[in-house]
Motif scaffolding. Structure first.
Motif, mmCIF file in Angstrom:
data_model
loop_
_atom_site.group_PDB
_atom_site.id
_atom_site.type_symbol
_atom_site.label_atom_id
_atom_site.label_comp_id
_atom_site.label_asym_id
_atom_site.label_seq_id
_atom_site.Cartn_x
_atom_site.Cartn_y
_atom_site.Cartn_z
ATOM 1 N N ASP A 76 0.884 -1.169 0.000
ATOM 2 C CA ASP A 76 0.000 0.000 0.000
ATOM 3 C C ASP A 76 0.920 1.216 0.000
ATOM 4 O O ASP A 76 1.432 1.623 1.041
ATOM 5 N N THR A 78 1.792 5.204 -1.602
ATOM 6 C CA THR A 78 1.258 6.426 -2.196
ATOM 7 C C THR A 78 2.369 7.200 -2.893
ATOM 8 O O THR A 78 3.435 7.419 -2.311
ATOM 9 N N CYS A 84 -1.445 7.861 -11.808
ATOM 10 C CA CYS A 84 -1.638 6.418 -11.941
ATOM 11 C C CYS A 84 -1.442 5.951 -13.381
ATOM 12 O O CYS A 84 -0.982 4.840 -13.620
ATOM 13 N N LYS A 108 -5.224 0.720 -8.246
ATOM 14 C CA LYS A 108 -4.736 2.090 -8.119
ATOM 15 C C LYS A 108 -5.896 3.030 -7.817
ATOM 16 O O LYS A 108 -7.031 2.792 -8.226
ATOM 17 N N LYS A 117 -8.696 11.640 -2.489
ATOM 18 C CA LYS A 117 -9.052 10.659 -3.511
ATOM 19 C C LYS A 117 -9.931 11.284 -4.585
ATOM 20 O O LYS A 117 -10.775 12.126 -4.311
ATOM 21 N N GLN A 204 -2.285 6.198 -5.493
ATOM 22 C CA GLN A 204 -2.134 5.207 -4.421
ATOM 23 C C GLN A 204 -2.242 3.819 -5.032
ATOM 24 O O GLN A 204 -3.224 3.491 -5.701
ATOM 25 N N TYR A 206 -2.262 -0.248 -4.187
ATOM 26 C CA TYR A 206 -2.460 -1.165 -3.070
ATOM 27 C C TYR A 206 -2.949 -2.520 -3.587
ATOM 28 O O TYR A 206 -3.483 -2.627 -4.696
ATOM 29 N N HIS A 248 7.592 8.955 -2.439
ATOM 30 C CA HIS A 248 6.548 7.994 -2.098
ATOM 31 C C HIS A 248 6.452 7.800 -0.590
ATOM 32 O O HIS A 248 7.394 8.066 0.147
ATOM 33 N N LYS A 251 2.764 3.082 3.155
ATOM 34 C CA LYS A 251 1.829 2.894 4.264
ATOM 35 C C LYS A 251 1.938 1.489 4.844
ATOM 36 O O LYS A 251 1.873 1.294 6.054
#
Length: 277
Positions: A76, A78, A84, A108, A117, A204, A206, A248, A251
Motif C-alpha cells: 500500500d 502512495t 496512476c 490504483k 481521492k 495510491q 495497493y 513515495h 503505508k
C-alpha cells in the motif's frame, strides 16, 4: 438433643467469628481504606485478565522446505506527484520468471496534489484500460472487428481493437510506443488527452503480488516495460520526455500473511526525491 442444641454445637465450628455490633465503629479513615482497597483490587484484576488474554509471540527462524508455493507481498504505497496512468509494477526473480506490468490483485486510486481521492467509488486495475471511450463510440464499433496492430502482430496477438492491445503488442515485440496520436485506437479513446488530464495528480497503489519463494525484486516505475536483449527497459517515449517525481510514502509493506502484533520495518516510511527524474 433438640434442634437448637444441634445448631449451637454447629456454630462452634465457625472459624470466622463475628464482632458484636456494639464494638463496631465506622470511621472516615476506614471508608477511605475500603475505597482504595477496592480500586486496587479492581486494577489488579483487570491487569491480570489483560495479561492472560494477551498473545505471546515468539519469533522463530527456520528453513522453508515447501516447493511450488507462492509468497504473498502486500503493498500500500502512495506516490503524491506521479499519476496512476504513468505507473506500472514489475516483479522479477533469479529463476527467470518475470511479471511485467502486473494488473492482477493490485489496484490504483487517483489522488489530487493534496492527497485527496478522486472518484473514490471507482477502483481501477493497473494499466490503461481505455475506459474513456464514449458509449456512442462503443456502439458504433463492430464487436467482431479485427483492427491492425501496426506491424506488431504475433501468434499470440493477431488483432488490436484497443489502444491497450496495441501497447501490449508493441511491448511483446520490444518496440517503443512512440506516436500514440498516429494510432487510430488511441486517438479514438483519447489516450493522449487522458495522459494530460492526469498529469498533475498523485496515485495510491495497493493490493498484493504473488511471487516465487526465491531471490528477486519488484519495483514501481513510469512507462510500460519490456525485455530487450536480456535487459529490462521501461518505455518513456509516449510521455514526451516528461520528468517524474518518484517521492513515495509506504503505508504498508509486508510478506506472507499478516497477524496481530506483527511489525513491518518499512511501514509508515516516507522517501522524498531531491529532484525529478
Amino acid at each position: 438433643m433438640t434442634a437448637q442444641d444441634l445448631l449451637n454445637r454447629l456454630r462452634q465450628f465457625d472459624a470466622y467469628p463475628k464482632t458484636l455490633e456494639d464494638f463496631r465503629i465506622k470511621t472516615f479513615g476506614g471508608a477511605i481504606v475500603t475505597i482504595v482497597s477496592g480500586i486496587l483490587m479492581m486494577l489488579l484484576f483487570v491487569s491480570e485478565l489483560n495479561f492472560y488474554l494477551t498473545k505471546d509471540v515468539h519469533p522463530e527462524l527456520f528453513v522453508d522446505t515447501s516447493r511450488g508455493q507462492k509468497l504473498k507481498i502486500n503493498v500500500d504505497i502512495t506516490f503524491p506527484r506521479i499519476a496512476c496512468a504513468y505507473l506500472s509494477i514489475d516483479a522479477m526473480d533469479v529463476s527467470g520468471e518475470s511479471q511485467i506490468d502486473v494488473d492482477h490483485n493490485v489496484f490504483k486510486q487517483r489522488l489530487d496534489l493534496e492527497g485527496n481521492k478522486i472518484d473514490i467509488e471507482k477502483k481501477e486495475d493497473l494499466g490503461d484500460k481505455s475506459e474513456n471511450i464514449t458509449a456512442a463510440a462503443k456502439d458504433a464499433l463492430d464487436p467482431k472487428r479485427c483492427e491492425s496492430c501496426y506491424g506488431a502482430e504475433s501468434t499470440a496477438i493477431k488483432c488490436c481493437n484497443t489502444c491497450e492491445d496495441v501497447r501490449e503488442a508493441y511491448r511483446q515485440k520490444g518496440w517503443a510506443f512512440k506516436d500514440p496520436d498516429g494510432i487510430i485506437q488511441c486517438s479514438r479513446e483519447g489516450w493522449s488527452e487522458n495522459m494530460k488530464e492526469q498529469k498533475n495528480e498523485g496515485c495510491q497503489m495497493y493490493g498484493y503480488l504473488e511471487v516465487n519463494k526465491v531471490a528477486g525484486n519488484f519495483h514501481f516505475a513510469p512507462g510500460k516495460s519490456f525485455q530487450q536483449h536480456h535487459v529490462h527497459v521501461h518505455d518513456l517515449q509516449p510521455f514526451g520526455g516528461n520528468k517524474f517525481n518518484l517521492s513515495h510514502n509506504i503505508k504498508h509493506l509486508s510478506f506472507g500473511t499478516d497477524y496481530p502484533g506483527m511489525e513491518n520495518p518499512l511501514d509508515k516510511t516516507t522517501t522524498i526525491a531531491e529532484k525529478d527524474l
